[in-house]
Enzyme design. Structure first.
Site, PDB file in Angstrom:
ATOM      1  N   HIS A  58       0.839  -1.206   0.000  1.00 11.35           N
ATOM      2  CA  HIS A  58       0.000   0.000   0.000  1.00 11.35           C
ATOM      3  C   HIS A  58       0.871   1.252   0.000  1.00 11.35           C
ATOM      4  CE1 HIS A  58      -3.795   2.173   0.852  1.00 11.35           C
ATOM      5  NE2 HIS A  58      -2.971   3.036   1.422  1.00 11.35           N
ATOM      6  N   GLU A  59       1.796   1.334   0.946  1.00 15.61           N
ATOM      7  CA  GLU A  59       2.641   2.526   1.036  1.00 15.61           C
ATOM      8  C   GLU A  59       3.627   2.603  -0.124  1.00 15.61           C
ATOM      9  OE1 GLU A  59       1.966   4.923   2.926  1.00 15.61           O
ATOM     10  OE2 GLU A  59       0.456   3.846   4.106  1.00 15.61           O
TER      11      GLU A  59
ATOM     12  N   HIS B  46       1.978   4.191  -3.123  1.00 14.43           N
ATOM     13  CA  HIS B  46       1.989   5.651  -3.074  1.00 14.43           C
ATOM     14  C   HIS B  46       3.363   6.199  -3.459  1.00 14.43           C
ATOM     15  CE1 HIS B  46      -1.969   5.910  -1.433  1.00 14.43           C
ATOM     16  NE2 HIS B  46      -1.665   5.438  -0.244  1.00 14.43           N
TER      17      HIS B  46
END
Length: 219
Positions: free
Chosen positions: A25-26, A29
């Site tokens: 997820h991170e 980004h």
């Protein structure tokens, strides 16, 4: 409260899927922001698939363990948020939207990966009694859950970051001001209206399983 043995087993099958979920997820980004011209995440050492650079001691380790041992119906937790500087983007609104969506997209990728592993594992004779089966099952479920959860239009979640780009500036500022209360809003949803998250999560689980071709008897 579940028994200690049950909690330890649940922790063992959820640990890897959870770590993959928060890492991808991170990292999603970070890679998206870098692609669109922002080097902030790279300078912070976050342009990586190494879980160690994304772990938050409380949010990634302590909080999920507390959730499991106290029988909380959702495995709550988080990694260190990736910092970005949108002033480096070439197209502010478009790049902000796509960078926000890259996190949930990372979770979808992990869910699909886990589904393929489960499909081949079942084909090789793995059953519901096996650790690998349960780990990959939770890999699908947790990543679909994280994807749906982060798409909620509640600041500071990714869904709010997308909605904000389509609002007039004054309205967007007022919308962002909700962020300090976002945690309490989310806890209210988890406690009082978990179906808001659970129903679309289960839909996504079934969709991923169907598209990948996991045998229906596997669920």
């Amino acid at each position: 409260m579940p028994s200690l043995d049950a909690s330890l087993y649940l922790l063992s099958v959820m640990a890897l899927p959870f770590l993959l979920a928060v890492t991808l997820h991170e990292a999603g980004h970070a890679f998206a922001a870098y692609y669109f011209g922002d080097n902030t995440a790279k300078a912070d050492g976050r342009l990586s698939l190494n879980p160690l650079v994304h772990i938050d001691p409380f949010g990634t380790i302590a909080l999920p363990a507390i959730a499991i041992f106290f029988g909380i119906p959702f495995l709550i937790g988080y990694a260190k948020p990736v910092m970005i500087n949108p002033r480096n983007f070439g197209n502010y609104k478009r790049d902000m939207v796509l960078t926000a969506l890259a996190g949930p997209a990372g979770n979808l990728i992990v869910a699909i990966f886990c589904a393929y592993v489960l499909r081949f594992a079942i084909g090789a004779g793995v059953t519901e009694e096996d650790w690998l089966y349960n780990t990959m099952f939770y890999g699908i479920f947790l990543n679909c859950l994280f994807m749906i959860f982060n798409l909620l239009p509640i600041p500071p979640l990714d869904g709010a970051g997308v909605v904000e780009q389509f609002l007039p500036s004054e309205m967007a500022a007022a919308y962002r001001s909700v962020a300090p209360f976002g945690f309490f809003i989310l806890m209210g949803i988890i406690i009082l209206a978990k179906e808001i998250v659970l129903v679309p999560t289960l839909f996504m689980v079934e969709l991923v399983v169907f598209l990948v071709g996991v045998p229906l008897g596997g669920f």
